[in-house]
Design an enzyme around this catalytic site. Sequence first.
Site, PDB file in Angstrom:
ATOM      1  N   ASP B 196       0.902  -1.360   0.037  1.00 13.71           N
ATOM      2  CA  ASP B 196      -0.046   0.027  -0.082  1.00 13.71           C
ATOM      3  C   ASP B 196       0.944   1.225  -0.035  1.00 13.71           C
ATOM      4  OD1 ASP B 196      -1.609   2.209   0.692  1.00 13.71           O
ATOM      5  OD2 ASP B 196      -2.377   1.239   2.658  1.00 13.71           O
ATOM      6  N   SER B 368      -5.184   9.081   9.673  1.00 15.90           N
ATOM      7  CA  SER B 368      -5.267   8.294   8.595  1.00 15.90           C
ATOM      8  C   SER B 368      -5.303   6.927   8.830  1.00 15.90           C
ATOM      9  CB  SER B 368      -4.262   8.670   7.553  1.00 15.90           C
ATOM     10  OG  SER B 368      -3.901   7.719   6.572  1.00 15.90           O
ATOM     11  N   GLY B 369      -6.053   6.147   8.051  1.00 16.65           N
ATOM     12  CA  GLY B 369      -5.728   4.531   8.111  1.00 16.65           C
ATOM     13  C   GLY B 369      -4.714   3.917   7.477  1.00 16.65           C
ATOM     14  N   HIS B 370      -3.775   4.622   6.656  1.00 12.90           N
ATOM     15  CA  HIS B 370      -2.699   4.291   6.055  1.00 12.90           C
ATOM     16  C   HIS B 370      -1.355   4.494   6.708  1.00 12.90           C
ATOM     17  CE1 HIS B 370      -5.234   3.175   2.576  1.00 12.90           C
ATOM     18  NE2 HIS B 370      -6.123   4.413   2.952  1.00 12.90           N
ATOM     19  N   ASP B 445     -23.054   4.877 -15.194  1.00 17.07           N
ATOM     20  CA  ASP B 445     -24.013   6.202 -15.392  1.00 17.07           C
ATOM     21  C   ASP B 445     -25.396   5.927 -15.184  1.00 17.07           C
ATOM     22  OD1 ASP B 445     -25.337   8.554 -15.496  1.00 17.07           O
ATOM     23  OD2 ASP B 445     -24.490   8.904 -17.495  1.00 17.07           O
TER      24      ASP B 445
END
Lengths: 557, 557
Positions: B196, B368-370, B445
Site C-alpha cells: 500500500d 489516517s488509516g494508512h 451512469d
Amino acid sequence: MPKNNKERLLIFALGGLGEIGKNMYVIQYADDIVVVDAGLKFPEEEMLGIDLVIPDVSYLVENKEKVRAIILTHGHEDHIGGLSYVLKEINVPVYGTKLTLGLVESKLKEANILSESKLILVNNESEIQLGALKVSFFKVNHSIPDAVGVVIDTPEGVVVHTGDFKFDLTPVNNQMADIHKMAEIGKKGVLALLSDSTNAEREGHTGSERSVGESISEVFRKAKQRIIVATFASNIHRIQQVVDASIAYDRKITIVGRSMVNVVNIGIELGYLHVPEGMIVDVDEINKLPADRVVILSTGSQGEPMSALTRMARSTHRKLDIMPGDTVIISATPIPGNEKYVARTVDQLFRIGANVIYGGSISGVHVSGHGSQEELKLMLNFMRPKFFIPIHGEYRMLRLHSDLAESIGIPRENIFLLDNGDTIEISNGKARYGSKIPVGNVLIDGLGVGDVGNIVLRDRKLLSQDGILVVVVTLSKQNATILSGPDIISRGFVYVRESEELLEEANRLVTVTLQKLMIENVNEWSSLKNSVRDVLGRFLYEQTRRRPMILPIIMEV
Amino acid sequence: MPKNNKERLLIFALGGLGEIGKNMYVIQYADDIVVVDAGLKFPEEEMLGIDLVIPDVSYLVENKEKVRAIILTHGHEDHIGGLSYVLKEINVPVYGTKLTLGLVESKLKEANILSESKLILVNNESEIQLGALKVSFFKVNHSIPDAVGVVIDTPEGVVVHTGDFKFDLTPVNNQMADIHKMAEIGKKGVLALLSDSTNAEREGHTGSERSVGESISEVFRKAKQRIIVATFASNIHRIQQVVDASIAYDRKITIVGRSMVNVVNIGIELGYLHVPEGMIVDVDEINKLPADRVVILSTGSQGEPMSALTRMARSTHRKLDIMPGDTVIISATPIPGNEKYVARTVDQLFRIGANVIYGGSISGVHVSGHGSQEELKLMLNFMRPKFFIPIHGEYRMLRLHSDLAESIGIPRENIFLLDNGDTIEISNGKARYGSKIPVGNVLIDGLGVGDVGNIVLRDRKLLSQDGILVVVVTLSKQNATILSGPDIISRGFVYVRESEELLEEANRLVTVTLQKLMIENVNEWSSLKNSVRDVLGRFLYEQTRRRPMILPIIMEV
C-alpha cells in the site's frame, strides 16, 4: 446639534467577504465614496463555462458622482482583476503604487481603455484629499512588491484597511513593513480596522520569503541537469530569488508562459526585478546550452491544463522538453480546488523521470504571502481599533479572525462579522448595522458580462450530467397524422451505436403518444410538447436512471 | 528441463495503480488465477455525470474458467465496490473476513445477486488451496476492522499483498496487526511484495486511532449542547470511540445517513461495535432530550451535497436542526477533490453559530488509516522481498514508495513501478516485464455500465461549457425555398431575453446561407448542415467568444 443623517460613516464590501476573491470595499462619508480594490474571482466549480466573476457594482453606478477614487492595495488579480470592467461603468481616478499601476496599465491596454483611464501614482508617503476623506498609506509585506495598507481619515475617525499582508522580518527587497508608521497610526487612535483574514486558520507565524530562497538555492546546488521553476508570475520576490540562484550557479534563464513573460518585463522595466544583462535568453537559445546551465521559469504552478508547465509535463510544449533527471520546483501551494490539477502535473513529471520538488511548505520552496495568527494579532495590537471588521476570507476565516480580535481585548459587540452588502454605519462614535446594499456575482463568459445567469447555469449543469435528446417531428394537424419523424438526436446521453434498441423504443413511444393525442384532438403545441417530454422522460429514467434534457420540436405543415 | 511456458507467475493490476481507487490485483500461475479485491473509484471531475468507475475485467471474462477466487482484503468501497458488477460477469467464489463479507452481503442484496453468489468466510488463520496457489492471511490495522494482508504461496515462491495497512500499536479493539506472523513470513522468504503506497508522501508514523478517541473525549468534556459527529460510516473504530465518549458523558446517540445506519447495524450485529442497550435512539426520541444529552452521528464528513450533515448545515434536514452553541466534529480529512465541499459545510456550520472542530490532523479528531513512510519501511523490512511492486496509489506515491524500498536495500532493478495492465512474469526466480493486459475504466451512469464513453463525455463537456443551439429549418428542395424556420432554440448558451438581437442576427445568417446554397444547387444535407454549423459557429464566436454546440436539423418536405 444633531448631525445631518447623511453625515455618517458607512463601511461595507461589494466583494471579498465570505469568499476568497473579488475584493472591493467601500468607505463612504456623506457624499464622498472611496473604493478600496476592484478584484476578480475565479469561478466556482458549479459555474460551468464561466471565465471570471466580478462584483456587482450597481451601488457605485447609482452613486457615480460621489465616487472619488478607487484605491488599489496591490497588483494581484483578486484586487485589480475587475478594474477594467468597473472602469467601463464608472470612470473614476485610480490610485496605486508603481508596480500596481504597471500591472494595471497592461490590463487596461488589453481592454482598450488605457487612454481614457485616470491612473495616479502614489507611494507610502502620499496623502490624498478626496472630499471629506484623506487617504494615506503604509507599506506591508506580501507576495508581490509594492503592497500597501490604506489609512482613511474621516470626520468620524480613522479607518485602516490593511490590504493583504504578512510581517516578513527579513524581506527579500529589504523593504520592511512600515511598523513604525503602523504603531504611530494606532497610537493616534483607530476607529475601525479592516484586516486580511486569509490565514486566520493557521497558527504561529508565516515563514519569511528569504527562507524560500535558501531552499531553492539548495535545490540548485544539487541539480545536475535542467532546472524548471514554476511559480506565480506576480511573485517578483520569488522570481528574484530564482534569478539570484541562477547567478550563483551560473545558469541562464528562459521565461515561458504569457503572464510570466509579461510580469518579468514589467518588473525589470520598473526596477523591481534585477537581472544581469544577457541572463535571460529566449527558448531557442536555451536549447543550445548544456543542461546544467539552464533554468526554465514557468507558469503552471497550479497545474492549469493549458499552462507552460503542464504542456511540458505532457510533452506537448512546442519547444521545450523535460528530460529524465531534470529538476522541477513547484514553488507554490495549490489554491483550494486546484489540488488535483497540481497532483496530476506532479505525476506526469515523475513519469517523465523528473525529480520533482513539490508540497511547498514541507519542502521549503514556498511560503504564504498572508500573515498567520500571531501576525494578525500583531496588526490588531498595532492598531488597537475601536471597531474591527475581518475582511478577505471565507466565513470560517472571518470567524476565527474575530476570535483573535476578541482574544486581544476587543469586545465582541465591537466586532462585525459581515457578508458582502452588510453595512456598518458609524456616527458619533457609535456603530450599528445599516440597511443592506445590493451585491452579487457578475459572471464573465467570453465577451459576455452578466449575460449568463442562473437559468443558463442550471441548463449547463443538466446538460453536463446526462446530455440532451432532441425529438423532431412534423405533423399535419388537418388529417392528424405524422408527416415525418419522430427523429431523435442525442448528444452526451448514450453512445448511440450501443443503444439502438433504446432509441428505437423511444421513437415508437413518441409516435404512439402523438397519434393518441391527435386522435383525442389535443392540438396545442404546448400540450403535445409536454406530453412528449413527460412520456419520454419517464421511459428513459426507467430504462437508464438518467434524466437527459428533452427538447421536443414539433413542426406543422 | 525447461518449464512449460505457461508455468510462470504473472502479477498485474486491473486497477489501483496510478490512481486511488478501483483496486484489483491479479496473481496467476499457469491456469490458476487469484484476484485480490474488486473496488470502485469515484469519478474524476471531467467524467461529467458519471456515478462510479469500475475496472475493465475483460481479461478475467476471457479466462473465466481459470479464475479460482476473488480475495477481499477489507470492506472499503475502493476494494469491494466493484464486486457486484464483476460477479455478474464472472460468478467466482469470494473470500473475505466476517465484517468484510457482512458489508459485501448488503451490497449484493441491493444488486439482487446475493442468492447466486458464493461467499466464503475466512479469518487470519485460514488456508485455502486454489489450484496451484495456497492463500493465507495476516491481520493488519486499518480504518475498518477485520482488514487483512494476503499471502499467496505459488510454485515460484511467496507473494505477499499487504492490503491497506498501518501499524497501530494501541488499536482501539486491541487487535494488533499480526507482526509476529509477518516476521515469520518474511523470515521464510518472500518472492514479491505488493504494498500500500497511499501515504508514501508522509514522513514519520501515522497516529494511533486511540489518540483520536482522546481528542474526541476532550471535545465531549467541554461541549455544553448537542454534539454532532461526522465521519466515514465504515470507520467502526471511530464510531466505537464516539459511543464510548457518549457513555462517559451520559449522552444518547441518534444515527443519520443511510450508509451510517447500515454500517452501524452490521457492526452491532456482527459484534464489531459494542453499544449498550437503549443507547441508540431514533431521531424523534433524540429531539425530546435536553441538548447536553444528545449526540448525532452522521455521514457527510466529505461535505457531500446530499449528506445528512450538509442538509443539517443548510437547515434543510427534515428532522434535525443545528443550534447556535452546538458542537460539530468533522472527524475526517477531505479526500483530494472534496476540499471545497468540506470548507463550504464548515462555513455553513459556523454561520449557524456552531462550534466546529475540523482540520482533522491539527485538531486531533482524525488520523489516517494508512501507514506513513516509517511504517512502509517497517513492512518492507518484515518482508524483505526479492521483488517489490508498490501498489494502491497515484504515480508519485508509487514512485516515492519505490525510493523507500531502495533505501532499505532492495536493488532498483528488482522494483517494478507498474501501470494498470503492465505485467511482471516471474520464472525460475527471474522477473521480467511481460505483455500488456487490456485494462480501462468502465463508467457507471445510472443503470448503464460502460455505455458512456469518450464521445459522450466530450459532448457533455462541450455542453457544460457553452450550451447548445438547435437550428430547425424545413426546406422544399424542388423550388429551393425555406418552408418554415429557421427556428433557433438554445439551452445553456445565453439568457435569451437579453440576447434577442444576437439570435435574430443568427437567424438571418442561417436564412441567407441556406438560400445561397440552394440557389447554387448545393442540396446534400451534409453540406447544408456543415455550412450552417460553420457560418453560425464563426458568427457566435466573433460576437460572444463562446462555442456552443450547434445542432442543425434540416427537414425536407
